[in-house]
Write an enzyme that holds these catalytic residues in place. Structure first.
Site, short mmCIF file in Angstrom:
data_model
loop_
_atom_site.label_atom_id
_atom_site.label_comp_id
_atom_site.label_asym_id
_atom_site.label_seq_id
_atom_site.Cartn_x
_atom_site.Cartn_y
_atom_site.Cartn_z
N GLY A 128 0.81 -1.22 0.00
CA GLY A 128 0.00 0.00 0.00
C GLY A 128 0.84 1.26 0.00
O GLY A 128 2.01 1.24 0.35
N ARG A 191 -0.11 -5.08 -5.27
CA ARG A 191 -0.55 -5.89 -4.14
C ARG A 191 -1.04 -7.21 -4.69
O ARG A 191 -1.11 -7.41 -5.88
CB ARG A 191 -1.64 -5.15 -3.37
CG ARG A 191 -1.24 -3.74 -3.00
CD ARG A 191 -2.18 -3.11 -2.01
NE ARG A 191 -1.88 -3.58 -0.65
CZ ARG A 191 -2.39 -3.03 0.43
NH1 ARG A 191 -3.24 -2.03 0.32
NH2 ARG A 191 -2.08 -3.48 1.62
N GLY A 192 -1.37 -8.12 -3.79
CA GLY A 192 -1.84 -9.41 -4.27
C GLY A 192 -0.70 -10.40 -4.29
O GLY A 192 0.47 -10.02 -4.20
N GLY A 225 5.41 -2.66 3.43
CA GLY A 225 4.74 -2.92 4.70
C GLY A 225 4.98 -4.33 5.22
O GLY A 225 5.89 -5.04 4.76
N ASP A 226 4.12 -4.74 6.16
CA ASP A 226 4.34 -6.05 6.79
C ASP A 226 4.29 -7.18 5.77
O ASP A 226 5.10 -8.11 5.82
CB ASP A 226 3.35 -6.28 7.93
CG ASP A 226 1.89 -6.21 7.49
OD1 ASP A 226 1.60 -5.41 6.58
OD2 ASP A 226 1.06 -6.94 8.05
N GLY A 227 3.34 -7.09 4.81
CA GLY A 227 3.25 -8.12 3.77
C GLY A 227 4.51 -8.15 2.92
O GLY A 227 5.09 -9.22 2.69
N THR A 254 4.78 1.68 7.18
CA THR A 254 3.43 1.35 7.61
C THR A 254 2.68 2.61 8.01
O THR A 254 3.22 3.45 8.72
CB THR A 254 3.43 0.32 8.77
OG1 THR A 254 2.10 0.16 9.24
CG2 THR A 254 4.33 0.71 9.91
N ASP A 256 -0.42 2.23 9.36
CA ASP A 256 -1.26 1.88 10.51
C ASP A 256 -0.46 1.23 11.65
O ASP A 256 -1.03 0.62 12.55
CB ASP A 256 -2.42 0.98 10.08
CG ASP A 256 -1.94 -0.26 9.34
OD1 ASP A 256 -0.72 -0.52 9.37
OD2 ASP A 256 -2.76 -0.96 8.74
N1 LIG Z 1 2.66 -13.54 4.36
C1 LIG Z 1 3.31 -13.23 3.24
N2 LIG Z 1 4.33 -14.01 2.81
C2 LIG Z 1 5.00 -13.70 1.69
N3 LIG Z 1 4.72 -12.64 0.89
C3 LIG Z 1 3.72 -11.84 1.27
C4 LIG Z 1 2.95 -12.08 2.45
N4 LIG Z 1 2.02 -11.12 2.55
C5 LIG Z 1 2.19 -10.32 1.49
N5 LIG Z 1 3.22 -10.72 0.72
C6 LIG Z 1 3.71 -10.10 -0.52
O1 LIG Z 1 3.91 -8.69 -0.30
C7 LIG Z 1 3.08 -7.94 -1.20
C8 LIG Z 1 2.57 -6.69 -0.52
O2 LIG Z 1 1.84 -7.04 0.64
P1 LIG Z 1 0.54 -6.22 1.08
O3 LIG Z 1 0.02 -6.87 2.31
O4 LIG Z 1 -0.37 -6.06 -0.08
O5 LIG Z 1 1.06 -4.75 1.39
P2 LIG Z 1 1.98 -4.16 2.57
O6 LIG Z 1 3.38 -4.52 2.23
O7 LIG Z 1 1.70 -2.69 2.49
O8 LIG Z 1 1.51 -4.79 3.87
C9 LIG Z 1 1.99 -8.89 -1.62
O9 LIG Z 1 1.53 -8.57 -2.89
C10 LIG Z 1 2.69 -10.24 -1.59
O10 LIG Z 1 3.39 -10.47 -2.80
O1 LIG Z 2 -0.12 0.30 6.85
P1 LIG Z 2 0.42 -0.24 5.56
O2 LIG Z 2 0.80 -1.69 5.66
O3 LIG Z 2 1.51 0.64 5.07
O4 LIG Z 2 -0.72 -0.21 4.47
C1 LIG Z 2 -1.19 1.02 4.00
C2 LIG Z 2 -2.27 0.78 3.02
O5 LIG Z 2 -3.35 0.14 3.64
C3 LIG Z 2 -4.55 0.87 3.33
O6 LIG Z 2 -4.85 1.68 4.45
C4 LIG Z 2 -5.67 -0.08 3.09
O7 LIG Z 2 -5.46 -0.81 1.95
P2 LIG Z 2 -6.38 -2.07 1.63
O8 LIG Z 2 -7.81 -1.61 1.83
O9 LIG Z 2 -6.09 -2.41 0.20
O10 LIG Z 2 -6.00 -3.15 2.57
C5 LIG Z 2 -4.20 1.77 2.16
O11 LIG Z 2 -5.01 2.90 2.07
C6 LIG Z 2 -2.77 2.09 2.45
O12 LIG Z 2 -2.09 2.46 1.31
#
Ligand SMILES: Nc1ncnc2c1ncn2[C@@H]1O[C@H](COP(=O)(O)OP(=O)(O)O)[C@@H](O)[C@H]1O
Ligand SMILES: O=P(O)(O)OC[C@H]1O[C@](O)(COP(=O)(O)O)[C@@H](O)[C@@H]1O
Length: 293
Positions: A128, A191-192, A225-227, A254, A256
């Site tokens: 995000g 994402r995804g 982020g965490d993902g 992050t 949040d």
């Molecule tokens: N538990 C996980 N294990 C491995 N890869 C992950 C995991 N969660 C997310 N990812 C990868 O990281 C990408 C970004 O994660 P996402 O949760 O969408 O956003 P954010 O990094 O902001 O938390 C995802 O598209 C996926 O490829």
């Molecule tokens: O706190 P993080 O992991 O940086 O994620 C931030 C993202 O999450 C959101 O708050 C919510 O995104 P989703 O509704 O796609 O989960 C986005 O607006 C923002 O870009």
């Protein structure tokens, strides 16, 4: 190529490139970090020559490494952390607590694994959006370039998906000069689900081509982020298992505050301030106008 002897250490210097950056290494154990410079040294020995500038490489008791260029640049007054400095996850513990989790401390080390001229750095943003992504990209580019002397930096476009498509853009201090004024991320994001094995396959392929053709090594800077950081950990594990000579560096972001090991990331304060404006305005509207917009 001239070869000179210094004490018990051998220093290899290409004529005309005797930069103070590459001083002989002395001191204690740095064996766990020696393999990159070992590889570089072997290529000099085995192949006889390499096409690119070969800066001073130093052989120590445990192999080859480089001094951090920040040590010889008087413009930077840098605090170096020791290799084994750690930060405990929990500050308050009880006498009866079991041994806790410790993290390696960030910040520069006195020795670096890659020679800056042999680095082909890749940066990507994933997940995000968060305020400050472009500022971090700019800082990584300018830091690598000005502070470490890295010449080749590229951005991977579209987050982890960019490793499939291999869309890259060159990044220089000039090209990122104004990006901190823009929202979002100039590299794009995604994402995804992404397939970590496929990503490691692609990184391995890039890595091999770079090593065999130009003797370059690609540290990958992953901002997310965490993902994203969980994904980075899986990619790191894949790279470690295959024994690839490259580094993965994660920068947590992050909005949040759901990454437990940091107090807050860049962008968090901006997010809270901006959210306050929106909430306060909506509150006034709801209270005074009677009907919410
Ligand atoms: N538990 C996980 N294990 C491995 N890869 C992950 C995991 N969660 C997310 N990812 C990868 O990281 C990408 C970004 O994660 P996402 O949760 O969408 O956003 P954010 O990094 O902001 O938390 C995802 O598209 C996926 O490829
Ligand atoms: O706190 P993080 O992991 O940086 O994620 C931030 C993202 O999450 C959101 O708050 C919510 O995104 P989703 O509704 O796609 O989960 C986005 O607006 C923002 O870009």
């Amino acid at each position: 190529m001239d070869t000179e002897s210094v004490d018990t250490q051998r220093v290899i210097v290409e004529s005309g490139h005797d930069s103070p950056t590459w001083r002989k290494l002395t001191g204690d154990n740095f064996s766990s970090h020696a393999s990159y410079a070992d590889l570089r040294q072997r290529s000099v020995t085995d192949i006889g020559s390499v096409s690119r500038t070969d800066k001073k490489i130093v052989e120590g008791e445990f192999g080859y490494m480089y001094l951090n260029p920040l040590q010889v640049n008087p413009a930077y007054s840098v605090h170096f952390v020791n290799e084994d400095d750690t930060v405990p996850q929990k500050i308050v513990v009880q006498k009866s607590s079991p041994g806790g989790i410790y993290f390696q401390q960030g910040e520069p080390r006195q020795r670096v694994y890659f020679g800056p001229e042999d680095v082909y750095a890749c940066i990507l943003t994933c997940g995000g959006l968060c305020p400050g992504l472009n500022t971090v990209i700019k800082d990584v580019v300018c830091g690598l370039s000005y502070m470490y002397g890295v010449k080749m930096i590229v951005g991977i476009q579209g987050g982890y998906r960019g490793f499939y498509a291999r869309n890259t853009i060159p990044l220089t201090p000039k090209s990122v000069n104004d990006i901190h004024k823009r929202g979002g991320t100039i590299l794009g994001t995604s994402r995804g689900g992404h397939d970590a094995i496929k990503i490691v396959d692609n990184i391995q392929d890039i890595n091999q081509k770079l090593i065999y053709r130009w003797f370059l090594f690609p540290p990958v800077y992953i901002i997310g982020g965490d993902g994203t950081e969980k994904g980075a950990a899986m990619i790191f594990e894949g790279i470690r298992r295959r024994g690839l000579k490259l580094a993965i560096a994660g920068t947590p972001k992050t909005t949040d505050n759901d990454i437990a090991v940091i107090d807050k990331s860049f962008g968090f304060d901006t997010t809270v301030e901006e959210a306050q404006c929106a909430i306060n305005t909506a509150h006034v509207e709801a209270e005074k106008a009677g009907r919410m917009v």
